[in-house]
Design an enzyme around this catalytic site. Structure first.
Site, short mmCIF file in Angstrom:
data_model
loop_
_atom_site.label_atom_id
_atom_site.label_comp_id
_atom_site.label_asym_id
_atom_site.label_seq_id
_atom_site.Cartn_x
_atom_site.Cartn_y
_atom_site.Cartn_z
CG ASP A 1 -2.18 0.77 1.05
OD1 ASP A 1 -2.23 1.61 0.13
OD2 ASP A 1 -3.13 0.53 1.82
CD GLU B 1 0.35 6.12 -3.90
OE1 GLU B 1 -0.56 5.35 -4.23
OE2 GLU B 1 0.78 6.22 -2.74
CG ASP C 1 -7.58 4.80 -0.63
OD1 ASP C 1 -7.72 3.57 -0.72
OD2 ASP C 1 -6.69 5.32 0.06
#
Length: 975
Positions: free
Chosen positions: A579, A582, A656
């Site tokens: 997760d 980025e 998300d």
């Protein structure tokens, strides 16, 4: 020694486990002239041209294959570039000729010719017939730029290349973006990794070529200019007509508190919150705590900006609304944007408006912040010659460096991309079953109990996910379980496995400095430290200092994996959820500060490698997990990607996203273009991750909101059943099927029917998965891939082919009970559920009852379906129904292998070819080729034909017309 040479040496010394291929460096170092002409020299794999004009001192063409040419243009004499992070292969042995004619040097293979001008250095590409496919516009841009980070100043280049593009060309790929756009011709896309928005620098053209842009920094497709605040490009006047800004009105609980003129709409980043009027700022800065993600804060605050804008030139003006909370925009009295996003995760919403020159046009922006962020940016029209061109610009690099990939169709182009960046390794079979997840399971019993409940209800499931925060509150990055909530994690995994299900666990690249893991990584220079030094705190409890590790340092990669491996040793988790890769150092940082906090890296400043973190991180986990787990296939779920991710056994999910109909619709084109970027294993949070406050309390929902919530989840679930990976996940309300709908209700039945259909389709879906590796195929296909001659499909952003046999048209509007479906020309189509036949080449309004979405089989399709099962490994030798859709000839090859090992790479798999001859009415099930351990020696094939309306068309367990026992030898069956 040049900066570039120094960086290359650093990369070579520090990356003992290479990030990408070193072959490209080996072939490009100190070329030896084989034959020379005016302004060029031949090298072993191509040519180097020294143009007399332009910003590139030298231009190199390298032959990577019959239809793949690498073009590198450098501002100095050196091609001594760092190894590619994306590309893992070097020039392939390919016969080619080099010739010169006047001011043009040509490199010609059997399939492609690349011509380069000795004057301008511009390159153009021709196909085997000598027709121009792609041509650079002379005058590529290579401009010096100085990048400053914690190590000081370093010199690089900002680079741009423009290619001419005819008006009828269409562009696809570029990764996963949330604008609802299918064809990017004339659009602007920034490749800038962000939660929900993922860049992959591959453009695929309707002219059957691709451009892989090998640059890892922030990159722009389309307009290279940065969008600016309104006052920089437009004349603003407030409501009274006063020049200089818009009227900004701040309301609290409906009462006007502050009114002032503002020249920009700008609460874009954390730094910009200082602009709030006195007395409102504290509300804007309220922290969001665990369990409150997406909830409404800043209650009662509303801001309205009003006035006029005036443009100096007419045409389509582009706007970019960056927002969270509720935001609406009206221009010239028309509502042009109406969006909601969760407060902590704003993103861009692009739109264009025709504005005449020298006329005042009204503008109104209304924003309910909910502790969110907003900015409205603008860009003037490009010159006409530039509006439809193919343009790629990157902020930081060493050279213009790209790969031209030719092909006779889009599949060949995507195959060429994977030849460069890596095969799409196969996921385990269970990855294509149903996934249940939640933000978040908080105890061991919750995890096990979810699988148990699905089994009790007879709803098929293969996978459950342990999301973040299973560790003690103050120990992020420790990889330790909170013993009070997870007394025996090993037993938890064993209990899930005992129910024939699988479990993966969330592991972030984020660490608290109080953990031993952080200290170990920091000791070897493997942590980014600026986030901690800046005093940044996350959203957990009181807020904790944190930062991310540096995967570009080989020693840090090794240690990161060792920490994972040691922490979870013996627990037998089936895969990893990677997760926030980025990486999301701290939400809502401005880009320059974010870039500083994700560096400096072991191979250069953060700006140089900005987009590549998710690939490097995933590849590290993939290689180590595969090395330590014998022949078991890896599984990785990751929130971001970069070119080449498909080689890492990873699934990309769309981040998300929020529970709105707009966001739902945007997932369709996002998924298609991700697939057309070479990454087929893609998924999304069914129902949307974050929810509006009107949905957040199921017990307190109004009947109207409850009805909309139910329908949104069901429609999204139906889309999920026809997505490459079928996965339900989100914040509260709980997302388990039995929590979304009560057993015994029609809504519950509709959810269950979609799950059972997905599992019936598993022989078909697993064949698609096998073809990803063996044939470089694509699962979720833009209609243009299979119907390139039908110009009407080019911009369709809400239909797609699921494999080559089925067309899916999700329902993405509330209360819709009919929708328009376009049936591509060149085929007839059968409704999967009713057998109704539709002619191709036209649009038609069709019924879309709540319990299903439109799915169509093309005439000639042979669709294999399996028995009713509760998990993908159940009854693998069971009977297979072959549904033949009459009206055209067709073929299919049923693929199978062991399902969980890499033996397929060693040739251990089987294929059963099938061919339907419409004229003779004969189905031929051909001789099986190949084998694998555990392969059923014989199969039962039940055959049925659909040629028109049939009440049992969608019942794949219904009685069939013919049955054959198949032992591997060819058999024929007549209708």
């Amino acid at each position: 020694m040049s900066t570039k040479t120094l960086l290359a040496l650093i990369a070579g010394l520090s990356l003992t486990a290479p990030l990408g291929a070193c072959a490209s460096m080996m072939t490009s170092a100190s070329p030896t002239a084989v034959a020379a002409g005016a302004g060029f020299e031949r090298i072993a794999d191509g040519v180097i041209v020294t143009p007399t004009e332009g910003e590139a001192r030298r231009v190199r063409l390298q032959v990577y294959g019959p239809e793949t040419i690498r073009v590198t243009a450098v501002p100095d004499a050196s091609f001594d570039l760092p190894p590619s992070i994306m590309v893992v292969t070097g020039p392939a042995p390919t016969p080619f000729e080099v010739t010169q004619s006047g001011e043009t040097v040509s490199v010609k293979t059997a399939e492609t010719t690349a011509e380069v001008s000795t004057v301008t250095g511009a390159v153009r590409f021709l196909n085997a017939e000598g027709q121009e496919v792609l041509a650079e516009r002379p005058g590529r841009e290579i401009d010096p730029i100085t990048v400053t980070d914690q190590r000081g100043e370093q010199s690089f280049e900002t680079v741009r290349q423009v290619w001419e593009s005819p008006a009828d060309e269409a562009f696809y790929g570029l990764g996963q973006h949330q604008q609802g756009v299918m064809n990017y011709k004339g659009r602007d896309v920034e490749l800038h990794q962000h939660n929900t928005d993922v860049g992959i620098p591959l453009v695929v053209s309707s002219r059957n070529y691709g451009v892989l842009w090998d640059n890892n920094s922030i990159t722009r497709f389309g307009d290279p200019r940065e969008y600016t605040m309104l006052d920089e490009t437009l004349t603003l006047r407030d409501q009274t007509g006063r020049f200089g800004g818009l009227t900004a009105s701040y309301y609290v609980d409906g009462q006007l508190k502050v009114q002032r003129q503002e020249r920009e709409i700008n609460y874009e980043f954390i730094r910009d919150q200082l602009r709030w009027p006195e007395g409102l700022k504290k509300q804007a800065d309220q922290p969001v705590q665990v369990g409150d993600m997406g909830r409404a804060g800043q209650q009662g605050v509303r801001v309205v900006w009003e006035g006029t804008v005036e443009a100096f030139e007419g045409g389509e003006h582009k706007f970019r609304l960056y927002s969270s909370g509720y935001a609406k925009v009206w221009i010239d009295g028309k509502l042009v944007m109406d969006r909601w996003r969760q407060n902590w995760n704003p993103w861009n919403h692009d739109f264009g408006v025709e504005i005449p020159a020298d006329r005042q046009v009204s503008i109104k922006v209304e924003w309910t912040p909910e502790d969110g962020y907003i900015a409205l940016r603008h860009q003037n029209p490009l010159p006409a010659a530039d509006q439809g061109a193919l343009s790629l610009w990157s902020e930081v690099g060493h050279a213009v460096d790209y790969y031209y990939i030719g092909g006779s169709n889009m599949d060949e182009v995507i195959s060429g991309y994977r030849t460069l960046t890596g095969k799409s390794v196969m996921l385990p079979r269970w990855a294509y079953g149903f996934w249940q997840s939640r933000q978040r399971y908080s105890t061991q019993e919750e995890v096990v109990g979810v699988v148990r409940r699905y089994r009790e209800l007879g709803l098929p499931i293969d996978n459950v996910v342990q999301d973040w925060f299973y560790w003690p509150e103050n120990a992020w990055g420790s990889h330790e379980f909170d013993a009070a909530r997870y007394p025996n994690p090993t037993q938890m995994v064993a209990d899930v496995h005992a129910m024939n299900a699988n479990i993966i666990i969330s592991v972030w690249p984020k660490f608290y400095p109080t953990t031993e893991h952080y200290k170990q990584l920091a000791a070897i220079g493997g942590m980014y430290t600026r986030n901690v030094e800046a005093g940044a705190r996350d959203w957990v409890g009181p807020g904790y200092a944190n930062s991310f590790y540096d995967p570009y340092l080989a020693a840090a990669r090794e240690l990161y994996w060792k920490q994972m491996s040691d922490s979870f040793a013996g627990m037998n988790f089936d895969g990893w959820w990677l997760d926030s890769v980025e990486p999301d150092m701290h939400s809502n940082l401005d880009v320059p500060e974010r870039t500083l906090r994700m560096g400096p890296t072991a191979i250069g400043p953060g700006a140089l490698v900005f987009n590549s973190y998710p690939l490097v991180n995933a590849e590290n986990v993939y290689k180590h997990f595969r090395a330590e787990n014998d022949d078991d296939r890896t599984y990785i779920l990751t929130r971001s990607a970069w070119g080449g991710l498909q080689r890492t056994g990873s699934v990309l999910w769309s981040g998300d996203v929020v529970a709105t109909w707009d966001d739902f619709r945007n997932q369709i084109s996002a998924g298609i273009n991700t697939n057309m970027s070479g990454l087929s294993n893609w998924t999304h949070d069914i129902g949307g991750f974050a929810v509006e406050s009107r949905y957040s309390n199921p017990a307190g929902m109004t009947p109207e909101n409850k009805a909309e919530w139910d329908e949104l989840n069901l429609r999204w679930f139906q889309f999920g059943a026809f997505s490459p990976v079928f996965r339900s996940h989100g914040e509260f309300p709980l997302r388990e099927v039995y929590n979304l709908a009560q057993p015994g209700t029609p809504l519950y039945t509709a959810f269950g029917d979609q799950m059972r259909l997905r599992y019936r389709l598993m022989p078909y879906i697993y064949t698609l998965a096998g073809d990803l590796y063996h044939r470089d195929d694509t699962m979720m296909r833009g209609l243009i891939m299979d119907f390139p001659g039908d110009v009407k499909v080019r911009d369709i952003n809400d239909q797609y082919m699921f494999g080559r046999e089925l067309m899916v048209a999700p329902v993405h509007e509330y209360r819709s009970r009919e929708r328009s479906v376009y049936f591509p020309a060149g085929a007839d189509w059968y409704d999967l559920y009713t057998g109704q036949k539709f002619a191709g080449g036209r649009a038609q309004t069709v019924a879309v009852p709540l319990e299903r979405i439109p799915v169509y089989a093309r005439a000639g399709a042979i669709l294999p379906t399996g028995p009713a099962v509760q998990y993908t490994a159940e009854n693998l030798g069971g009977p297979i129904t072959l549904t033949v859709y009459a009206g055209a000839n067709g073929s299919f090859e049923l693929y199978d292998d062991a399902g969980t090992t890499y033996a397929y790479e060693r040739g251990e798999f089987s294929r059963i070819p099938m061919r339907w001859d419409e004229r003779s009415g004969v189905l031929t099930i051909g001789a099986r080729t190949g084998s694998y351990p555990g392969m059923p020696a014989s199969r039962t094939f039940n055959i049925r034909w659909i040629g028109g309306p049939d009440a049992a068309a969608g019942d794949f367990g219904a009685a069939t017309t013919k049955t054959v026992q198949y032992t591997g030898a060819a058999v024929t069956v007549s209708r």
